[in-house]
Design an enzyme around this catalytic site. Structure first.
Site: not given
Ligand code: BGC
Length: 948
Positions: A518, A795
């Site tokens: 990501e 997270e």
């Molecule tokens: C990310 C988040 C991001 C989100 C959107 C995720 O996969 O890691 O931090 O804000 O997607 O909801």
């Protein structure tokens, strides 16, 4: 710094001493320090034609301010020493402005170094000595300044790939092509007086001159939307050149231009993100020699190229393979025979903008020695760095030729003690080193990066020692501006975890996470963390660059993206409430913290277009259309997987969340218009913001103060965004408190609302509850992950739970900063350092420490753009004792907690009689004072029983 400049500085210092000794009787007791141009000390290669200057002043005296300044700018230091400026002499300018002073002299030229100094007059109109000299240099300001050609060389047939050799590429990935090397040898008739390199790549480059790496940049030119712009970097290489033969050479990598990124960055997309598999390099070296001659070395057809070097494969997510058997001794030095190398290819001009990198580069920020090695299986060793970092490992080995050593990187261990990698998804994070058999061979990747605390090493012929590897932490490297310490060691560790999480997620853009596939510039995450980031580091240049990325990602109709850069994928992510809004919130934070109006000017049209788009498509002012992926208050309590935690009741309904942001951002837009002097827009958007607020009330708020959804988040956000009529605010607050107790005193808030709830609890006098939340060890809380060994912010509150194990492998990062936004509350409430929105850039600010919880002392600093703010308090023998430093040219409103506010003293005197202190108000719990610059020591009667 060049030798030349060093000599000049010595000369100048001598002059300053002379000046000081002959003029001290007329001088103000002020020392000018920390001269900055566009936020940075002596930046190289900027492309801002009207750069802004800032300086700070230090004085032993209290209550010192600047009443006037004079700036001199010159093309050489000798002119400045005569108190002249051939580019600009501002003259004595009556002003208390010591930050963001715009250069207003003659037109600045490309590829030129300018020198400047400043003096000020204090509040009694006494002049200060001149500051020491500072400088900056201009980059290449016009496209026409670029004479170089884009060059490169690819493996075999253009773009073909090396054969699928499982030895050389991480398991299961399609093979890439080795990193190309380009070089050129040139002659210099005499010693260099000034030599500047301007370089960039589509892909990545590492530049060498005469056998040495140039500069300390890593992963240059960093990430931008390469279909629109790429940054170039400027290096002063005067000291690297010599008369006679010189060699300039570069290795090129894939980076974000070619390699994988994003959760859709599967291997098949390699080369498709920006439509190319060819790494391209552009360089211009401008040399002036002491004999008065000028030489230019340009990337062009005269360079030689080689495509079969030691870096066999390199991808940001997948890892790097280095085969030392392919090393080319002397490739970057004079005397090397490159006659068998090929002519480089010349690529057409990609037609994109070349812009100067104005923010601090990605550098090595720390080198860690592992703390322990385990051997979960025979011959497989796991090193624990003791800290979750972003970067890679440097390794020294002694193994026979052709030994393949595999390094796998992960953030956690499995319960069996193996490396946990499932949460990485498709980001393999595997480096492969193949030895040449030399003694003490050193391996270090350069075109990848990994998020990890543990590295698993296999392929060694014997048990390794701890010293065999070092963890290399890399990050965009703005100066640290904040510090925090208090009597609760766990909170100190929490603050350190937050700081590390920031460092681990700053690589040219602010990322969500550094490990899984990501690593994007997710805007919602940056929105909630920006204020914390700004307390911690000098973020203005970094965010200014990223705000340009946000503009580049905006659609023609006005949608902001959910992350920036936002490559033109088939699956766009646009306009999500709370994410897109970063396009207003982050620039506004820069304005508030640094008094930066220019960032607002640059962003204004984009911000307006976005609000107009949302408005046009949501005529009833409830934001429900064009909400993109509508993530809402992401990762709120409803996503916690624990038997004793409510399954629902935490998620703020999406329309409530979206409409709240619509109102909030529209109000920011109105304020932007107001600040930029656009009165009609200011009025128009203020009215719109009021109407959205009314629509919020009509649609979601009932007469008893309940807000649709009845969530902690909803009450906190509605209070913080000022969306409620005054009479309903206390009722909404009571609902918030009720919802906290219905969660047994636990929080249920998500990314957006967590720090907001903490701030609202404090602003409504419930700081005790906020402390309980902060010091709790129960899931969900900040200290729970730390009890599970966290060294960065997770997270999810429940990333790993005793007995249950890991959360969903699809989304479980252990290095995500959003919940770390609580550091903002720690700075504001524990240290008490708060912006005053009416006086941006800390020209005036509030100091309001609120002791609570288990704390008996706290101390910390914030290096504001106006200078150092320091706050240190302790509770001792029923007294509250606070040391405080207020920068010259600023003032603060200070709240001293007290049982008997009348008895507050400063420096042993009754506070109101102390120099620099004026009473500002009093109530039964505190004395409030306006204080001028200086260092203070307040004391008041105060008992610890107040805590809680
Ligand atoms: C990310 C988040 C991001 C989100 C959107 C995720 O996969 O890691 O931090 O804000 O997607 O909801």
């Amino acid at each position: 710094m060049t030798r030349h400049k060093g000599i000049i500085l010595l000369y100048f210092n001598f002059l300053s001493i002379l000046f000081l000794t002959t003029n001290c009787e007329r001088s103000a007791e002020i020392h000018i320090a920390d001269l900055r141009c566009e936020y940075r000390k002596e930046p190289l290669g900027i492309d801002e034609r009207h750069p802004r200057f800032s300086w700070i002043m230090e004085s032993e005296e209290r209550d010192q301010t600047q009443s006037a300044y004079r700036i001199l700018v010159a093309t050489n230091p000798g002119i400045l020493s005569k108190e002249e400026g051939d580019m600009w002499d501002s003259g004595k300018t009556i002003s208390d402005r010591s930050i963001q002073v715009e250069y207003s002299g003659k037109e600045l030229e490309s590829n030129t170094t300018y020198y400047w100094k400043v003096m000020i007059w204090d509040k009694a109109d006494r002049p200060s000595p001149w500051s020491t000299l500072s400088s900056w240099s201009m980059g290449l300001l016009d496209k026409s300044n670029w004479q170089a050609k884009w060059i490169g060389i690819e493996y075999g047939e253009k773009g073909s790939r090396i054969p699928d050799d499982p030895l050389l590429t991480p398991r299961g990935t399609p093979p890439g092509t080795p990193s190309p090397i380009v070089r050129k040898t040139f002659q210099l008739g005499s010693e260099a007086k000034r030599a500047m390199v301007y370089a960039t790549a589509l892909g990545l480059y590492e530049l060498h001159i005469n056998g040495e790496k140039v500069g300390d940049h890593l992963l240059a030119p960093e990430w931008t939307d390469y279909s629109k712009r790429v940054q170039y970097q400027t290096y002063d290489v005067t000291d690297m050149l010599k008369p006679g033969e010189n060699t300039i050479a570069a290795v090129l990598g894939d980076g974000w231009y070619i390699g994988t990124f994003g959760q859709w960055g599967d291997d098949a997309r390699r080369g498709k993100n920006y439509g190319s598999l060819e790494r391209k390099f552009l360089l211009q070296l401008d040399i002036q020699t002491v004999d008065g001659a000028s030489t230019e070395v340009l990337s062009d057809e005269s360079w030689r190229g080689y495509y079969d070097g030691p870096v066999r494969f390199a991808d940001m997510f997948l890892g790097e393979t280095i085969d030392a058997r392919k090393n080319i001794p002397g490739w970057d030095s004079p005397g090397f025979d490159d006659s068998k190398w090929k002519e480089v290819e010349i690529f057409p001009d990609p037609g994109i903008e070349l812009v100067a990198q104005m923010h601090e580069p990605i550098r090595v920020i720390d080198t860690l020695t592992p703390v322990i090695i385990t051997e979960p299986e025979p011959g497989v060793y796991i090193f624990d760095l003791g800290q979750n970092i972003t970067g890679w490992c440097r390794m020294v080995v002694n193994e026979p030729e052709g030994t393949k050593i595999l390094l796998r990187h992960g953030e956690r261990l499995t319960e069996e003690g193996g490396l946990y990698t499932q949460n990485l998804r498709r980001a393999k994070q595997e480096d492969i080193f193949i030895t040449s058999g030399e003694r003490d061979e050193l391996f270090e990747p350069r075109f990848t990066n990994h998020g990890f605390q543990y590295v698993e090493i296999s392929g060694l012929s014997r048990k390794p020692e701890l010293s065999m590897i070092a963890g290399i932490a890399i990050s965009s490297d703005p100066e640290q501006t904040g510090s925090f310490e208090c009597s609760n060691k766990e909170l100190n560790q929490l603050w350190s975890n937050i700081l590390w999480t920031q460092k681990d997620n700053q690589h040219g853009i602010p990322t969500d996470c550094p490990q899984r596939d990501e690593r994007m510039g997710w805007m919602g995450d940056a929105l909630v963390f920006a204020q914390t980031a700004i307390y911690n580091m000098n973020m203005a240049p970094f965010y200014s660059k990223w705000i340009q990325d946000i503009r580049d990602a905006q659609t023609a109709e006005g949608k902001f993206a959910d992350f920036a850069p936002h490559p033109n994928w088939d699956k766009p992510h646009l306009n999500a409430p709370g994410w897109a809004d970063a396009g207003l919130v982050v620039p506004y934070r820069l304005y508030q913290n640094y008094d930066d109006l220019r960032v607002l000017e640059k962003q204004y049209q984009s911000a307006k277009k976005f609000i107009d788009f949302v408005h046009k498509n949501n005529a009833d002012l409830v934001w429900k259309n064009h909400v993109g992926n509508q993530y809402g208050d992401w990762l709120n309590g409803d996503l916690i997987d624990s038997d004793d935690y409510p399954e629902e009741g935490a998620a703020m309904p999406k329309e409530v969340f979206a409409t709240a942001y619509f109102a909030y951002s529209t109000r920011i837009l109105a304020e932007m218009a107001n600040l930029l002097g656009n009165n009609s827009d200011a009025e128009k958007y203020l009215m719109l913001a009021d109407s959205i607020r009314q629509a919020f009330i009509d649609s979601f708020v009932s007469g008893d103060g309940k807000i649709t959804g009845d969530t902690q988040a909803g009450y906190a956000i509605a209070l913080d965004f000022n969306l409620l009529p005054d009479n309903l605010k206390p009722l909404a607050l009571n609902h918030l408190l009720r919802r906290i107790s219905e969660y047994d005193g636990r929080l249920s808030t998500g990314f957006h609302s967590t720090v907001i709830m903490m701030k609202e609890l404090t602003s409504w006098g419930h700081t005790g509850i906020a402390y309980d939340l902060l010091e709790s060890h129960e899931l969900p809380s900040w200290l729970y992950p730390m009890d599970q060994g966290a060294t960065t912010i997770w997270e999810r509150w429940d990333g790993w739970v005793e007995g249950r194990g890991f959360q969903d492998i699809g989304m479980n990062s252990f290095n995500h900063y959003s919940f770390g936004s609580v550091a903002e509350w720690m700075y504001r409430t524990i240290l008490g350092i708060n912006l005053d929105e009416d006086h941006p850039g800390y020209k005036q600010f509030t100091v309001k420490p609120e002791p609570g919880g288990s704390l008996t002392w706290a101390k910390g600093e914030y290096h504001s753009i106006h200078g150092l703010i320091r706050c240190e308090w302790r509770i001792e023998d029923d007294h509250f004792i606070m040391g405080l430093t207020i920068p010259v040219n600023t003032r603060a409103i200070v709240h001293i907690p007290s049982d008997f506010p009348e008895s507050i003293t400063e420096g042993g005197l009754e506070a109101i009689h102390a120099p620099g202190v004026q009473s500002f108000g009093i109530d039964e719990n505190q004395g409030i004072f306006e204080i001028q610059s200086g260092t203070y020591q307040f004391e008041s009667k105060y008992s610890l029983r107040h805590n809680k």
